[in-house]
Enzyme design. Sequence first.
Site, mmCIF file in Angstrom:
data_model
loop_
_atom_site.group_PDB
_atom_site.id
_atom_site.type_symbol
_atom_site.label_atom_id
_atom_site.label_comp_id
_atom_site.label_asym_id
_atom_site.label_seq_id
_atom_site.Cartn_x
_atom_site.Cartn_y
_atom_site.Cartn_z
ATOM 1 N N TYR A 124 18.879 39.929 44.188
ATOM 2 C CA TYR A 124 17.794 39.248 44.900
ATOM 3 C C TYR A 124 18.103 37.760 45.043
ATOM 4 C CZ TYR A 124 13.059 37.539 45.881
ATOM 5 O OH TYR A 124 11.967 36.922 46.448
ATOM 6 N N LYS A 128 18.915 35.288 48.455
ATOM 7 C CA LYS A 128 18.184 34.051 48.708
ATOM 8 C C LYS A 128 19.130 32.855 48.738
ATOM 9 C CE LYS A 128 13.987 35.747 48.881
ATOM 10 N NZ LYS A 128 13.198 35.717 50.140
#
Length: 281
Positions: A124, A128
Site C-alpha cells: 500500500y 502511494k
Amino acid sequence: MGMRAAIVVGATGLTGTSLVEQLCENDEYVSVTVIARRKPAFEHAKLEVKIRNFDTLEENDIEFAHELYCCLGTTIKKAGSREEFEKVDFEFPLAIASLAKKRGIPHMLVITAMGANETSPFYYNRVKGKLEHDLMELGLQRLSIIRPSLLVGERKEFRFGEKVGEKVLKFAKPLLVGPLKRSRAIEASQVAKAMIVIALYAKEQPVTIYPSQEIAALDFPEKKDEEALRENLFNWDKNKAPNTIGKDDKVNRDVIIDRDKFKIKETVVDKEVKFKRRDEK
C-alpha cells in the site's frame, strides 16, 4: 466574499464528502465542481456534479479552477485486485493531474498516506510512494501532498480492519507522544479542513509534504474584530494625515497655463530649493 473555484475528485469517500461540504460553506469559494462516478448525496447552490468514467476522462471534462483536490482512494478488498487498486490509487490521480496541468490549474492537493515510500516493504505504501514520485516528476506548478495517519469518521461502508485499528489507536492515544504522535488517528473532517487551510493560507512552493501531526494542528487564522476594524476605517480624524508642510518647505514655482494648447508649463523661479528629510525636525 472570495472568487475561487475548486474541483474535487474522490468526493464520495470519507474525506471527500467532508471536503465538499466545507468548500461549499467557505466564503472564499463561489464554485465547487465534483467529478465522480456516482452522484453524492450532498447538494448545494455552489455545487456542480459531473458524472464521469475515470477510464475515459478527457481534458474537456476538467475546466479551470484555482485548486484541484484529489481524495481518490480504495482498498484491495473493495477494488477486487491489485490491478484495480492501483488504477484507483495511482493511475487515476496521475492522469487527472496531467489533465489539470494542461488546463492551467495552478495547485493540486492530493491525499496519500503516512509512510508513503516507493521502497516500502508494504505494498500500500509503495503504491502511494510511487504516486508521489510521479506527481513530482510531472512538474505541476504547485503540489501539496497530504499524508494522514489512520482516518476516522462515519463511513457509509464498514471496514473491519480500519475499525479495529481505530479502536486500538483510540486507547493507545495517551501513549503516542513525541515521535509517535504522528501515528495518532485523525478525523477525516480535520484532514479536509487542513487541505482548505493549505490552499488558502500556506506558503506557495512547488512541492510541500504535510505529515499527519502537522495536518492535525492546522486551522483557519482567527478573524479580526470586525467592529474594531470598522472603527479604524471610519475614524477620519485618526486616519487623516497631519498637515506638516510649512511655508519654508513649499516649492517656489510659478505655473503658467497655456490654455490654447491645453498644456501645463512650469517655470522654476527658485532653483535652489531645499527639501527637509522626514527625520529632520
